[in-house]
Design an enzyme around this catalytic site. Structure first.
Site, PDB file in Angstrom:
ATOM      1  N   TYR A 155       1.021  -1.284   0.000  1.00 38.37           N
ATOM      2  CA  TYR A 155      -0.003  -0.176  -0.139  1.00 38.37           C
ATOM      3  C   TYR A 155       0.853   1.206  -0.011  1.00 38.37           C
ATOM      4  CZ  TYR A 155      -3.599   3.370   1.515  1.00 38.37           C
ATOM      5  OH  TYR A 155      -4.570   4.343   1.554  1.00 38.37           O
TER       6      TYR A 155
HETATM    7  N1  LIG Z   1      -9.716   5.689   4.447  1.00 45.61           N
HETATM    8  C1  LIG Z   1      -8.457   6.257   4.822  1.00 45.61           C
HETATM    9  O1  LIG Z   1      -8.087   6.041   5.943  1.00 45.61           O
HETATM   10  C2  LIG Z   1      -7.805   6.422   3.734  1.00 45.61           C
HETATM   11  C3  LIG Z   1      -6.666   7.241   4.141  1.00 45.61           C
HETATM   12  C4  LIG Z   1      -5.635   7.655   3.113  1.00 45.61           C
HETATM   13  C5  LIG Z   1      -5.701   7.267   1.718  1.00 45.61           C
HETATM   14  N2  LIG Z   1      -7.009   6.578   1.574  1.00 45.61           N
HETATM   15  C6  LIG Z   1      -7.221   6.603  -0.033  1.00 45.61           C
HETATM   16  O2  LIG Z   1      -8.535   6.949  -0.402  1.00 45.61           O
HETATM   17  C7  LIG Z   1      -9.207   6.239  -1.361  1.00 45.61           C
HETATM   18  C8  LIG Z   1     -10.493   6.045  -1.195  1.00 45.61           C
HETATM   19  O3  LIG Z   1     -10.364   4.987   0.005  1.00 45.61           O
HETATM   20  P1  LIG Z   1     -11.867   4.736   1.155  1.00 45.61           P
HETATM   21  O4  LIG Z   1     -11.407   4.960   2.490  1.00 45.61           O
HETATM   22  O5  LIG Z   1     -12.891   5.809   0.664  1.00 45.61           O
HETATM   23  O6  LIG Z   1     -12.132   3.442   0.722  1.00 45.61           O
HETATM   24  P2  LIG Z   1     -13.721   2.431   0.589  1.00 45.61           P
HETATM   25  O7  LIG Z   1     -13.081   1.139   0.730  1.00 45.61           O
HETATM   26  O8  LIG Z   1     -14.462   3.023   1.449  1.00 45.61           O
HETATM   27  O9  LIG Z   1     -13.997   2.979  -1.091  1.00 45.61           O
HETATM   28  C9  LIG Z   1     -13.208   2.434  -1.991  1.00 45.61           C
HETATM   29  C10 LIG Z   1     -14.061   2.333  -3.284  1.00 45.61           C
HETATM   30  O10 LIG Z   1     -13.339   2.025  -4.312  1.00 45.61           O
HETATM   31  C11 LIG Z   1     -13.858   0.951  -4.923  1.00 45.61           C
HETATM   32  N3  LIG Z   1     -12.827   0.137  -5.911  1.00 45.61           N
HETATM   33  C12 LIG Z   1     -12.007  -0.716  -5.051  1.00 45.61           C
HETATM   34  N4  LIG Z   1     -11.120  -1.397  -6.015  1.00 45.61           N
HETATM   35  C13 LIG Z   1     -11.536  -0.727  -7.289  1.00 45.61           C
HETATM   36  C14 LIG Z   1     -11.046  -1.022  -8.661  1.00 45.61           C
HETATM   37  N5  LIG Z   1     -10.413  -2.091  -8.922  1.00 45.61           N
HETATM   38  N6  LIG Z   1     -11.454  -0.253  -9.471  1.00 45.61           N
HETATM   39  C15 LIG Z   1     -12.793   0.715  -9.259  1.00 45.61           C
HETATM   40  N7  LIG Z   1     -13.252   0.793  -8.127  1.00 45.61           N
HETATM   41  C16 LIG Z   1     -12.483   0.053  -6.985  1.00 45.61           C
HETATM   42  C17 LIG Z   1     -14.825   0.015  -4.041  1.00 45.61           C
HETATM   43  O11 LIG Z   1     -15.740  -0.690  -4.586  1.00 45.61           O
HETATM   44  C18 LIG Z   1     -15.265   1.034  -3.102  1.00 45.61           C
HETATM   45  O12 LIG Z   1     -16.449   1.749  -3.528  1.00 45.61           O
HETATM   46  C19 LIG Z   1      -8.272   4.927  -1.613  1.00 45.61           C
HETATM   47  O13 LIG Z   1      -7.247   5.640  -2.721  1.00 45.61           O
HETATM   48  C20 LIG Z   1      -7.479   4.967  -0.274  1.00 45.61           C
HETATM   49  O14 LIG Z   1      -6.065   4.428  -0.427  1.00 45.61           O
HETATM   50  C21 LIG Z   1      -7.913   6.213   2.464  1.00 45.61           C
END
Ligand SMILES: NC(=O)c1ccc[n+]([C@@H]2O[C@H](COP(=O)([O-])OP(=O)(O)OC[C@H]3O[C@@H](n4cnc5c(N)ncnc54)[C@H](O)[C@@H]3O)[C@@H](O)[C@H]2O)c1
Length: 250
Positions: free
Chosen positions: A157
């Site tokens: 990651y």
């Molecule tokens: N939540 C956190 O703490 C956090 C912190 C830093 C960065 N992020 C980043 O933010 C972004 C969103 O994360 P989130 O927390 O909303 O996650 P989440 O799991 O709530 O939502 C992610 C969405 O992406 C979709 N997805 C997954 N794989 C996919 C693919 N191959 N193609 C298309 N869609 C796909 C899923 O179906 C889901 O609807 C990610 O890139 C994550 O790494 C999250």
């Protein structure tokens, strides 16, 4: 009460990958609130809960950003539905299991890089010629503090997000004279379904690193994304903005 800042996205269109829930949904909602027509590309459109409020994307396309052909098909359909594209938000991402690097299954390592890093490349590659042809555009990549710090038990990651930060710099320079900006956001932890892929110990350790001692809200990330996607953010490209509550030291 604070008046919410509004940007004018009237006539603008946006694609948000992984926009069915979590951070992506919040960004889509924020852009739509200020007038954009938003198309969601998500691996699992069922994640979109239409009962939450009145946010309705113009289209929700089942898309795997890790697959170039899936992304190309989604983009062709998007142009059919909304006509053109102004804003791409590369948000889709997965966490993977919380394990040491040598315990991680190589197939899972590969999948994390394919979604989080290669997905950003595939989507950008598909839309950049269109944005350049129009002479304007915004690409907003959702990276992570993990990409700056290199979190233990999150090697794939962290590598994927470091790659997103570097790709943002490269593409930002390549498009600098073309009217298209490319920036990233590195959030600390936000309470979303992504937490389901983490252990309670990992979540507690992550929160302990945040000087403000709280999680970032998805709305705070969405506000920052909206400003980066707006005309107001006009002289910044290739940059990674932190949303880390003071955790970022560079
Ligand atoms: N939540 C956190 O703490 C956090 C912190 C830093 C960065 N992020 C980043 O933010 C972004 C969103 O994360 P989130 O927390 O909303 O996650 P989440 O799991 O709530 O939502 C992610 C969405 O992406 C979709 N997805 C997954 N794989 C996919 C693919 N191959 N193609 C298309 N869609 C796909 C899923 O179906 C889901 O609807 C990610 O890139 C994550 O790494 C999250």
């Amino acid at each position: 009460m604070m008046t919410p800042v509004r940007y004018d996205f009237t006539g603008r269109t946006a694609v948000v990958t992984g926009g069915a829930r979590g951070i992506g949904r919040a960004i889509g909602e924020r852009l739509a609130r200020d007038g954009a027509r938003v198309v969601v590309w998500d691996l699992d459109p069922k994640h979109f809960d239409s009962t939450v409020n009145d946010y309705r994307p113009a289209d929700i396309v089942a898309t795997d950003v890790a697959e170039p052909s899936s992304v190309e098909d989604a983009f062709a359909r998007t142009l059919d539905v909304v006509g053109h594209l102004d804003i791409l938000v590369n948000n889709a991402g997965i966490n993977g299991p919380i394990v040491s690097a040598w315990e991680l299954d190589p197939k899972i390592w590969q999948r994390i890089l394919d979604v989080n890093l290669n997905g950003v490349y595939h989507a950008s590659r598909a839309v950049v010629p269109h944005l350049l042809e129009r002479g304007q555009g915004r690409i907003v990549n959702i990276a992570s503090m993990a990409g700056k710090d290199g979190n233990a038990q999150q090697s794939a990651y962290s590598v994927s997000k470091a790659g997103v930060i570097a790709f943002t710099k490269s593409l930002g320079k390549e498009l600098a004279t073309g009217g298209v900006t490319v920036n990233a956001i590195a959030p600390a932890m936000a309470q979303t379904e992504l937490f389901a892929q983490m252990t309670p110990e990992h979540i507690a350790a992550g929160k302990a690193k945040i000087p403000m001692q709280r999680y970032v809200s998805v709305a705070e990330i969405a506000d920052l994304a909206a400003w980066i996607a707006s005309d107001e953010c006009s002289f910044t490209t290739g940059f990674t903005f932190d949303a880390s509550g003071g955790r970022a030291t560079y």
